[in-house]
Design a protein around this motif. Structure first.
Motif, mmCIF file in Angstrom:
data_model
loop_
_atom_site.group_PDB
_atom_site.id
_atom_site.type_symbol
_atom_site.label_atom_id
_atom_site.label_comp_id
_atom_site.label_asym_id
_atom_site.label_seq_id
_atom_site.Cartn_x
_atom_site.Cartn_y
_atom_site.Cartn_z
ATOM 1 N N THR A 18 2.741 -8.419 0.761
ATOM 2 C CA THR A 18 3.185 -8.800 2.073
ATOM 3 C C THR A 18 4.036 -9.912 2.255
ATOM 4 N N ASP A 19 5.248 -9.965 2.472
ATOM 5 C CA ASP A 19 6.235 -11.254 2.789
ATOM 6 C C ASP A 19 5.965 -11.372 4.024
ATOM 7 N N MET A 20 5.064 -12.506 4.690
ATOM 8 C CA MET A 20 5.178 -12.846 5.884
ATOM 9 C C MET A 20 6.276 -13.501 6.518
ATOM 10 N N ALA A 21 7.267 -13.818 5.644
ATOM 11 C CA ALA A 21 8.300 -14.408 6.311
ATOM 12 C C ALA A 21 9.179 -13.678 7.226
ATOM 13 N N ARG A 22 9.108 -12.465 6.817
ATOM 14 C CA ARG A 22 9.976 -11.420 7.708
ATOM 15 C C ARG A 22 9.357 -11.337 9.125
ATOM 16 N N PHE A 23 8.382 -12.056 9.406
ATOM 17 C CA PHE A 23 7.900 -12.002 10.814
ATOM 18 C C PHE A 23 7.953 -13.291 11.176
ATOM 19 N N THR A 24 8.255 -14.258 10.634
ATOM 20 C CA THR A 24 8.491 -15.825 10.969
ATOM 21 C C THR A 24 9.871 -16.171 10.999
ATOM 22 N N ASP A 25 10.751 -15.896 10.022
ATOM 23 C CA ASP A 25 12.231 -16.545 9.544
ATOM 24 C C ASP A 25 13.346 -15.597 10.178
ATOM 25 N N PRO A 26 13.705 -15.917 11.227
ATOM 26 C CA PRO A 26 14.770 -14.959 11.836
ATOM 27 C C PRO A 26 15.983 -14.747 11.085
ATOM 28 N N THR A 27 16.222 -15.631 10.011
ATOM 29 C CA THR A 27 17.230 -15.428 9.067
ATOM 30 C C THR A 27 16.942 -14.673 7.772
ATOM 31 N N HIS A 28 15.817 -14.175 7.836
ATOM 32 C CA HIS A 28 15.256 -13.191 6.475
ATOM 33 C C HIS A 28 15.854 -12.109 6.672
ATOM 34 N N PRO A 29 16.484 -11.405 5.517
ATOM 35 C CA PRO A 29 17.223 -10.263 5.700
ATOM 36 C C PRO A 29 16.550 -8.950 6.323
ATOM 37 N N ASN A 30 15.190 -9.146 6.139
ATOM 38 C CA ASN A 30 14.429 -7.757 6.652
ATOM 39 C C ASN A 30 13.450 -8.403 8.007
ATOM 40 N N PHE A 31 14.144 -9.389 8.557
ATOM 41 C CA PHE A 31 13.269 -9.891 9.733
ATOM 42 C C PHE A 31 12.726 -8.684 10.722
ATOM 43 N N TRP A 32 11.545 -8.823 11.166
ATOM 44 C CA TRP A 32 11.099 -7.964 12.238
ATOM 45 C C TRP A 32 10.796 -8.491 13.434
ATOM 46 N N ASN A 33 11.726 -8.236 14.256
ATOM 47 C CA ASN A 33 11.953 -8.913 15.758
ATOM 48 C C ASN A 33 11.268 -7.802 16.652
ATOM 49 N N PRO A 34 10.137 -8.416 17.144
ATOM 50 C CA PRO A 34 9.324 -7.308 18.036
ATOM 51 C C PRO A 34 10.095 -7.013 19.453
ATOM 52 N N CYS A 35 10.968 -8.171 19.985
ATOM 53 C CA CYS A 35 11.931 -7.638 21.010
ATOM 54 C C CYS A 35 13.007 -6.351 20.809
ATOM 55 N N VAL A 36 13.139 -6.537 19.454
ATOM 56 C CA VAL A 36 14.166 -5.205 19.162
ATOM 57 C C VAL A 36 13.437 -4.007 18.661
ATOM 58 N N GLU A 37 12.246 -4.003 17.923
ATOM 59 C CA GLU A 37 11.774 -2.979 17.516
ATOM 60 C C GLU A 37 10.609 -2.216 18.412
ATOM 61 N N VAL A 38 10.169 -3.056 19.189
ATOM 62 C CA VAL A 38 9.305 -2.537 20.215
ATOM 63 C C VAL A 38 9.733 -1.939 21.231
ATOM 64 N N SER A 39 9.332 -1.022 21.844
ATOM 65 C CA SER A 39 9.728 -0.305 23.178
ATOM 66 C C SER A 39 8.449 0.339 23.816
ATOM 67 N N PRO A 40 8.207 -0.069 25.054
ATOM 68 C CA PRO A 40 9.031 -1.189 25.974
ATOM 69 C C PRO A 40 8.727 -2.785 25.145
ATOM 70 N N ALA A 41 10.093 -3.435 25.374
ATOM 71 C CA ALA A 41 9.914 -4.787 25.074
ATOM 72 C C ALA A 41 8.778 -5.445 25.498
ATOM 73 N N PRO A 42 7.810 -6.335 24.370
ATOM 74 C CA PRO A 42 6.923 -7.045 25.008
ATOM 75 C C PRO A 42 7.102 -8.079 26.027
ATOM 76 N N TRP A 43 6.315 -8.729 26.871
ATOM 77 C CA TRP A 43 6.453 -9.551 27.874
ATOM 78 C C TRP A 43 6.917 -10.651 27.395
ATOM 79 N N TYR A 44 6.878 -11.233 26.256
ATOM 80 C CA TYR A 44 7.443 -12.630 25.714
ATOM 81 C C TYR A 44 8.983 -12.527 25.816
ATOM 82 N N CYS A 45 9.611 -11.242 25.758
ATOM 83 C CA CYS A 45 10.981 -11.092 25.598
ATOM 84 C C CYS A 45 11.658 -11.287 26.649
ATOM 85 N N GLU A 46 11.242 -11.551 27.673
ATOM 86 C CA GLU A 46 11.786 -11.563 29.255
ATOM 87 C C GLU A 46 12.467 -12.801 29.246
#
Length: 288
Positions: free
Chosen positions: A260-288
């Motif tokens: 597992t490449d943990m950088a995809r959860f920490t680095d916004p510039t990662h080509p496969n960055f997983w952004n919870p504010c985009v991927e999770v619906s409804p968006a988590p509270w910290y996206c407000e």
């Protein structure tokens, strides 16, 4: 009240709570002031009425002239209504002194209550940082009851090596807190805010961390064995040398593997960055 808190540097929530805690005293004091104001008004009206009545019964100068009093002492005129003026002055000064004293007393009372709240909060935060689990957990419970677990009171708190095993930290706001070596084993920390927190060597074994916010957190040597991290936010977090195992549920709902490449959860510039504010619906509270 917010502008006053901004100017004075006081905590508005605690100040409002201090006022609320002495609400009975405030109500009694306001009732007393109301009665005092009513007394002064009624006294003024009565004094004015008596003065006008006295003036109406006092002979005029022309009438005194006709009565042959021109060159005689004028006792009726010389007898001024000194008693009315005197008591009006006394009542005004007395009223002003009482109001000033009462308002100053209320200010002191509110400030003392505010200080008591601040002291109690500081004591509980200090207790929460204990390495004795029973003491620390009880402090967490009381902070939660008082509403201080999630209102920002723990921002910048120093809780080195605290034992928070089995603690209920749901919705806790630990922004900028120093949590070096804290034991969060089995802690319920879902929806907790660890933004900018210093979490080196923290132990999150079996911790429930779904929807937790670790933005910019320092997690060097942190232990996430068996942790549940579903929808957690690790954007720009430092996960170097952090400990993971195959039973961990990662933010995207998958299990961790040695590949597992943990950088995809920490680095916004990662080509496969997983952004919870985009991927999770409804968006988590910290996206407000």
């Amino acid at each position: 009240m917010n502008w006053f808190c901004d100017l004075s540097g006081l905590n508005c929530l605690d100040l409002q709570r201090a006022v609320s805690d002495i609400q009975l005293q405030l109500n009694v004091t306001l009732a007393f002031l109301g009665l005092l104001i009513a007394f002064v008004i009624i006294f003024g009206i009565v004094s004015k009425w008596l003065t006008s009545r006295k003036q109406a019964t006092t002979p005029s100068l022309s009438k005194l002239d006709r009565m042959g009093w021109r060159n005689q002492p004028e006792p009726a005129l010389q007898k001024s209504h000194w008693w009315s003026d005197y008591w009006q002055g006394i009542s005004t000064e007395f009223f002003g002194a009482v109001v000033t004293t009462v308002l100053l007393g209320l200010g002191v009372l509110i400030f003392e209550q505010y200080q008591d709240i601040q002291n109690r909060k500081a004591e509980l935060i200090l207790q929460m940082g204990s390495d004795e689990r029973v003491w620390a957990i009880e402090a967490v419970r009381q902070l939660d009851v008082e509403g201080w677990l999630s209102d920002g009171a723990l921002n910048n708190a120093i809780l080195w090596n605290a034992d928070l095993t089995n603690a209920d930290l749901r919705l806790a706001d630990l922004t900028n807190a120093n949590l070096y070596g804290v034991n969060f084993t089995n802690a319920r920390s879902n929806n907790a805010n660890f933004m900018n927190a210093y979490l080196d060597a923290a132990n999150f074994t079996n911790a429930d961390l779904d929807d937790a916010n670790f933005t910019n957190a320092d997690l060097l040597f942190a232990n996430f064995t068996n942790a549940y991290l579903d929808a957690a936010n690790f954007m720009n977090a430092n996960l170097r040398l952090a400990d993971f195992n195959e039973t961990i549920i990662l933010p995207d709902g998958t299990n961790w593997t040695p590949d597992t490449d943990m950088a995809r959860f920490t680095d916004p510039t990662h080509p496969n960055f997983w952004n919870p504010c985009v991927e999770v619906s409804p968006a988590p509270w910290y996206c407000e």
